[in-house]
Design a protein around this motif. Structure first.
Motif, PDB file in Angstrom:
ATOM      1  N   ARG A  16       0.834  -1.207   0.000  1.00  0.00           N
ATOM      2  CA  ARG A  16       0.000   0.000   0.000  1.00  0.00           C
ATOM      3  C   ARG A  16       0.866   1.254   0.000  1.00  0.00           C
ATOM      4  O   ARG A  16       0.600   2.214  -0.695  1.00  0.00           O
ATOM      5  CB  ARG A  16      -0.939   0.004   1.213  1.00  0.00           C
ATOM      6  N   LYS A  17       1.915   1.227   0.808  1.00  0.00           N
ATOM      7  CA  LYS A  17       2.810   2.376   0.903  1.00  0.00           C
ATOM      8  C   LYS A  17       3.510   2.628  -0.436  1.00  0.00           C
ATOM      9  O   LYS A  17       3.605   3.763  -0.907  1.00  0.00           O
ATOM     10  CB  LYS A  17       3.843   2.142   2.010  1.00  0.00           C
ATOM     11  N   ARG A  18       3.973   1.548  -1.076  1.00  0.00           N
ATOM     12  CA  ARG A  18       4.638   1.676  -2.376  1.00  0.00           C
ATOM     13  C   ARG A  18       3.649   2.190  -3.424  1.00  0.00           C
ATOM     14  O   ARG A  18       3.978   3.072  -4.231  1.00  0.00           O
ATOM     15  CB  ARG A  18       5.224   0.329  -2.808  1.00  0.00           C
ATOM     16  N   ASN A  19       2.429   1.686  -3.436  1.00  0.00           N
ATOM     17  CA  ASN A  19       1.417   2.141  -4.387  1.00  0.00           C
ATOM     18  C   ASN A  19       1.121   3.629  -4.201  1.00  0.00           C
ATOM     19  O   ASN A  19       0.961   4.370  -5.174  1.00  0.00           O
ATOM     20  CB  ASN A  19       0.136   1.329  -4.234  1.00  0.00           C
ATOM     21  N   ARG A  20       1.034   4.050  -2.958  1.00  0.00           N
ATOM     22  CA  ARG A  20       0.787   5.470  -2.687  1.00  0.00           C
ATOM     23  C   ARG A  20       1.950   6.331  -3.194  1.00  0.00           C
ATOM     24  O   ARG A  20       1.736   7.419  -3.735  1.00  0.00           O
ATOM     25  CB  ARG A  20       0.576   5.698  -1.192  1.00  0.00           C
ATOM     26  N   LEU A  21       3.165   5.865  -3.008  1.00  0.00           N
ATOM     27  CA  LEU A  21       4.326   6.598  -3.485  1.00  0.00           C
ATOM     28  C   LEU A  21       4.329   6.704  -5.012  1.00  0.00           C
ATOM     29  O   LEU A  21       4.622   7.765  -5.578  1.00  0.00           O
ATOM     30  CB  LEU A  21       5.622   5.952  -3.005  1.00  0.00           C
ATOM     31  N   VAL A  22       4.001   5.596  -5.676  1.00  0.00           N
ATOM     32  CA  VAL A  22       3.975   5.590  -7.147  1.00  0.00           C
ATOM     33  C   VAL A  22       2.887   6.532  -7.647  1.00  0.00           C
ATOM     34  O   VAL A  22       3.117   7.350  -8.564  1.00  0.00           O
ATOM     35  CB  VAL A  22       3.776   4.158  -7.687  1.00  0.00           C
ATOM     36  N   ILE A  23       1.711   6.461  -7.077  1.00  0.00           N
ATOM     37  CA  ILE A  23       0.604   7.329  -7.496  1.00  0.00           C
ATOM     38  C   ILE A  23       0.941   8.791  -7.200  1.00  0.00           C
ATOM     39  O   ILE A  23       0.693   9.685  -8.010  1.00  0.00           O
ATOM     40  CB  ILE A  23      -0.711   6.895  -6.820  1.00  0.00           C
ATOM     41  N   GLY A  24       1.534   9.046  -6.043  1.00  0.00           N
ATOM     42  CA  GLY A  24       1.931  10.412  -5.692  1.00  0.00           C
ATOM     43  C   GLY A  24       2.974  10.960  -6.642  1.00  0.00           C
ATOM     44  O   GLY A  24       2.914  12.126  -7.058  1.00  0.00           O
ATOM     45  N   ALA A  25       3.955  10.139  -7.014  1.00  0.00           N
ATOM     46  CA  ALA A  25       4.993  10.573  -7.950  1.00  0.00           C
ATOM     47  C   ALA A  25       4.390  10.853  -9.323  1.00  0.00           C
ATOM     48  O   ALA A  25       4.749  11.844  -9.985  1.00  0.00           O
ATOM     49  CB  ALA A  25       6.097   9.530  -8.050  1.00  0.00           C
ATOM     50  N   ALA A  26       3.469  10.004  -9.767  1.00  0.00           N
ATOM     51  CA  ALA A  26       2.816  10.222 -11.066  1.00  0.00           C
ATOM     52  C   ALA A  26       1.988  11.509 -11.040  1.00  0.00           C
ATOM     53  O   ALA A  26       2.022  12.296 -11.994  1.00  0.00           O
ATOM     54  CB  ALA A  26       1.943   9.028 -11.425  1.00  0.00           C
ATOM     55  N   ALA A  28       2.498  14.103  -9.144  1.00  0.00           N
ATOM     56  CA  ALA A  28       3.436  15.234  -9.113  1.00  0.00           C
ATOM     57  C   ALA A  28       4.002  15.507 -10.500  1.00  0.00           C
ATOM     58  O   ALA A  28       4.162  16.670 -10.898  1.00  0.00           O
ATOM     59  CB  ALA A  28       4.559  14.955  -8.116  1.00  0.00           C
ATOM     60  N   ALA A  29       4.304  14.456 -11.255  1.00  0.00           N
ATOM     61  CA  ALA A  29       4.832  14.629 -12.612  1.00  0.00           C
ATOM     62  C   ALA A  29       3.791  15.288 -13.519  1.00  0.00           C
ATOM     63  O   ALA A  29       4.117  16.189 -14.306  1.00  0.00           O
ATOM     64  CB  ALA A  29       5.279  13.287 -13.182  1.00  0.00           C
ATOM     65  N   ALA A  31       1.296  17.214 -12.520  1.00  0.00           N
ATOM     66  CA  ALA A  31       1.143  18.597 -12.060  1.00  0.00           C
ATOM     67  C   ALA A  31       2.301  19.468 -12.552  1.00  0.00           C
ATOM     68  O   ALA A  31       2.091  20.620 -12.970  1.00  0.00           O
ATOM     69  CB  ALA A  31       1.063  18.637 -10.537  1.00  0.00           C
ATOM     70  N   ALA A  32       3.509  18.943 -12.542  1.00  0.00           N
ATOM     71  CA  ALA A  32       4.669  19.699 -13.019  1.00  0.00           C
ATOM     72  C   ALA A  32       4.552  19.970 -14.521  1.00  0.00           C
ATOM     73  O   ALA A  32       4.864  21.079 -14.986  1.00  0.00           O
ATOM     74  CB  ALA A  32       5.958  18.951 -12.719  1.00  0.00           C
ATOM     75  N   ALA A  33       4.100  18.984 -15.277  1.00  0.00           N
ATOM     76  CA  ALA A  33       3.931  19.171 -16.719  1.00  0.00           C
ATOM     77  C   ALA A  33       2.859  20.223 -17.003  1.00  0.00           C
ATOM     78  O   ALA A  33       3.026  21.079 -17.889  1.00  0.00           O
ATOM     79  CB  ALA A  33       3.578  17.850 -17.386  1.00  0.00           C
ATOM     80  N   LEU A  34       1.764  20.197 -16.274  1.00  0.00           N
ATOM     81  CA  LEU A  34       0.709  21.196 -16.453  1.00  0.00           C
ATOM     82  C   LEU A  34       1.210  22.595 -16.089  1.00  0.00           C
ATOM     83  O   LEU A  34       0.914  23.567 -16.785  1.00  0.00           O
ATOM     84  CB  LEU A  34      -0.515  20.837 -15.609  1.00  0.00           C
ATOM     85  N   ALA A  35       1.960  22.685 -15.010  1.00  0.00           N
ATOM     86  CA  ALA A  35       2.503  23.986 -14.597  1.00  0.00           C
ATOM     87  C   ALA A  35       3.472  24.518 -15.646  1.00  0.00           C
ATOM     88  O   ALA A  35       3.459  25.717 -15.965  1.00  0.00           O
ATOM     89  CB  ALA A  35       3.193  23.855 -13.248  1.00  0.00           C
ATOM     90  N   ALA A  36       4.308  23.664 -16.207  1.00  0.00           N
ATOM     91  CA  ALA A  36       5.253  24.093 -17.239  1.00  0.00           C
ATOM     92  C   ALA A  36       4.505  24.566 -18.486  1.00  0.00           C
ATOM     93  O   ALA A  36       4.846  25.594 -19.073  1.00  0.00           O
ATOM     94  CB  ALA A  36       6.214  22.966 -17.587  1.00  0.00           C
TER      95      ALA A  36
END
Length: 149
Positions: A16-26, A28-29, A31-36
């Motif tokens: 569960r922790k790993r899945n949350r990290l993967v989803i959070g990283a995706a 964030a990526a 959100a960063a692309a939209l901001a750029a």
């Protein structure tokens, strides 16, 4: 005595922790692309269109003719205005530069007709600055002189 085997919840918690990290990283990526993309749009939204060198050369030729025609007789200026307008609309691809050139053409005609609607020196200067901005990438400097004698 009967005992039930102990089941470990540690692997499930790790998953569960790993899945949350993967989803959070995706997330964030994304959100960063939209901001750029939004930043790029924000910077580019007020930039002038960039005309081709061919459009800029045509604009300069028309502007030079307009200066000359503005001192001539009104009937000649009217014929020139019609011919040049048709030529500009048929050949010039950058409509924003074309609009500026059309404005100058109209001012040249008004000046030749001795109209009270002639442009001020400031209006010509402002038009020159904007028109020049359309030709900056093409490396062509537009000369937009005041109209009349």
């Amino acid at each position: 005595m009967s005992t039930t085997p102990a089941t470990s919840t540690a692997p499930a918690a790790k998953n569960r922790k790993r899945n949350r990290l993967v989803i959070g990283a995706a997330a964030a990526a994304v959100a960063a692309a939209l901001a750029a993309g939004a930043g790029y749009w924000w910077l580019d939204r007020d930039e002038l269109s960039q005309a081709s060198a061919e459009d800029c050369r045509l604009a300069q030729r028309i502007i030079t003719e307009a200066k000359e025609i503005s001192t001539g007789p009104a009937p000649e200026a009217e014929k020139w205005w019609e011919k040049t307008g048709d030529e500009r609309r048929a050949q010039m691809k950058d409509g924003y530069l074309g609009y500026r050139v059309a404005t100058y053409e109209g001012w040249a005609l008004a000046t030749a007709q001795k109209s009270s609607e002639v442009p001020s020196a400031k209006e010509v200067k402002d038009l020159r600055e904007v028109a020049q901005g359309h030709c900056s990438d093409a490396g062509i400097t537009l000369s937009v002189p005041p109209l009349g004698a």
